[in-house]
Scaffold this active site. Structure first.
Site, PDB file in Angstrom:
ATOM      1  N   LYS A  79       0.844  -1.202   0.000  1.00 48.64           N
ATOM      2  CA  LYS A  79       0.000   0.000   0.000  1.00 48.64           C
ATOM      3  C   LYS A  79       0.881   1.255   0.000  1.00 48.64           C
ATOM      4  O   LYS A  79       0.616   2.214  -0.716  1.00 48.64           O
ATOM      5  CB  LYS A  79      -0.929  -0.013   1.223  1.00 48.64           C
ATOM      6  CG  LYS A  79      -2.060  -1.021   1.084  1.00 48.64           C
ATOM      7  CD  LYS A  79      -2.804  -1.290   2.382  1.00 48.64           C
ATOM      8  CE  LYS A  79      -3.870  -2.376   2.139  1.00 48.64           C
ATOM      9  NZ  LYS A  79      -4.542  -2.809   3.366  1.00 48.64           N
TER      10      LYS A  79
ATOM     11  N   GLN B  32      -5.179  -1.679   9.590  1.00 47.80           N
ATOM     12  CA  GLN B  32      -5.007  -2.967   8.922  1.00 47.80           C
ATOM     13  C   GLN B  32      -5.618  -4.076   9.783  1.00 47.80           C
ATOM     14  O   GLN B  32      -5.286  -4.218  10.956  1.00 47.80           O
ATOM     15  CB  GLN B  32      -3.506  -3.227   8.682  1.00 47.80           C
ATOM     16  CG  GLN B  32      -3.196  -4.501   7.932  1.00 47.80           C
ATOM     17  CD  GLN B  32      -3.664  -4.465   6.476  1.00 47.80           C
ATOM     18  OE1 GLN B  32      -3.591  -3.438   5.802  1.00 47.80           O
ATOM     19  NE2 GLN B  32      -4.150  -5.600   5.997  1.00 47.80           N
TER      20      GLN B  32
ATOM     21  N   ASP C  17     -11.603   2.884   4.558  1.00 47.88           N
ATOM     22  CA  ASP C  17     -12.154   1.575   4.206  1.00 47.88           C
ATOM     23  C   ASP C  17     -13.661   1.499   4.470  1.00 47.88           C
ATOM     24  O   ASP C  17     -14.259   0.435   4.304  1.00 47.88           O
ATOM     25  CB  ASP C  17     -11.414   0.464   4.977  1.00 47.88           C
ATOM     26  CG  ASP C  17     -11.036  -0.707   4.061  1.00 47.88           C
ATOM     27  OD1 ASP C  17     -11.435  -0.682   2.871  1.00 47.88           O
ATOM     28  OD2 ASP C  17     -10.356  -1.631   4.522  1.00 47.88           O
TER      29      ASP C  17
END
Ligand code: NAP
Length: 292
Positions: A54, A98, A121
């Site tokens: 990422k 994460q 997200d």
């Protein structure tokens, strides 16, 4: 019939170019680049590898990124304290925690603590709820990537019968919402679903996110259907999808491979979501802005 192979890698590269141009335009206008902060908790090697890729992707498109690596012994309170600081920091546009988190951490509390405006997200329950209301908000990167693959291949979604295999918070559930918002008629299946093959054969769009390598064989697929394989499981050092690719290829209308299918889309959607949040925040001006 042989399915059209949906090349996620090349679609992701196209989108990456689009994001690069949009980031450059922001910087050329004298504003700072969008910024993504990733919180990595613990020492899971797969998570660490995802976070590294990422970071590299951000660097390629000109997004500023920073990783906050915390030890596996981190408490919920310590993680919440970090998120509080990131939420307050005007130079932070997007925050990603994460997953999975170490077992002692209260994941629900953590997802709730990511500011709605920085929740890249889309896992804060407020963003999740707004998505379920049919509003155009940031949504989880993998489901967004699946929708983008459908769109870029002009797969008809409105009115289509879609079956989503898997109901996880990260993939299956938001995907079902996005498909519903796009006017598909959606069924979500899971480990308790009876006669999975018969259900799947009704699908014009079949999206599998189970992590069961090779389970989806020819008898699961309606001729001409679009089959998107989200599943990735490492088997004998190879990445395998949920779909038996060779068996399904002669039957489906479209098919994603693993690798080079959904995986590259997840990362590029993270870049696009970061850009979207930065824009919504007005990509704040900084000292980089010329004063004369
Ligand atoms: P997860 O949280 O483990 O969820 C798996 C889902 O599949 C659950 O809802 C489970 O049902 C269902 N399931 C498992 N076995 C089944 C079976 N035999 N029949 C029907 N349903 C079954 O996993 P996830 O996080 O959603 O990820 C799913 C897969 O996608 C994994 O392989 C993961 O590595 C992959 N993935 C890939 C990407 C990418 O970028 N390519 C991104 C995220 C995830 P229950 O709810 O009843 O347990």
């Amino acid at each position: 019939m042989t399915a059209t192979i949906i090349d996620g890698k090349s679609i992701a590269a196209t989108i990456e170019d689009e994001v690069t141009a949009q980031v450059a335009a922001i910087v050329d206008a004298g504003r700072r680049a969008p910024s993504l902060h990733v919180v990595l908790c613990g020492d899971d090697p797969a998570s660490a590898a995802y976070v590294r890729s990422k970071g590299k992707a951000c660097a390629r498109v000109g997004i500023t990124s920073q990783t906050h690596a915390l030890p596996a012994t981190t408490t919920t309170a310590e993680l919440l304290e970090l998120l509080g600081r990131l939420n307050q920091d005007d130079t932070v546009d997007a925050v990603l925690v994460q997953l999975p988190l170490p077992g002692q951490i209260d994941q629900d509390a953590v997802l709730l603590a990511v500011a709605v405006a920085k929740d890249v997200d889309g896992l804060n329950p407020t963003n999740y709820g707004m998505l379920a209301q049919g509003r155009d908000v940031v949504a989880s990167c993998t489901p967004r990537g699946c929708m983008e693959l459908l769109a870029r291949h002009h797969v008809p979604v409105s009115g289509a019968r879609a079956v989503v295999l898997g109901r996880s918070v990260l993939v299956g559930r938001p995907l079902a919402v996005l498909l519903t918002n796009a006017n598909a008629t959606v069924t979500v299946a899971h480990s308790k679903t009876r006669d999975l093959a018969a259900l799947c054969r009704e699908a014009d769009i079949l999206i599998s996110a189970m992590g069961r390598p090779g389970l989806i064989g020819a008898d699961f697929v309606k001729p001409g259907a679009c089959v998107i394989d989200v599943g990735t499981t490492r088997v004998d050092d190879r990445l395998r999808g949920d779909v038996d690719f060779d068996a399904v290829l002669p039957i489906a209308g479209w098919l994603t491979p693993v690798p080079r299918g959904v995986g590259p889309m997840t990362i590029v959607m993270l870049l696009r979501n970061t850009l979207m949040l930065a824009r919504a925040a007005g990509v704040v001006t900084t000292a980089a802005v010329p004063t004369s």
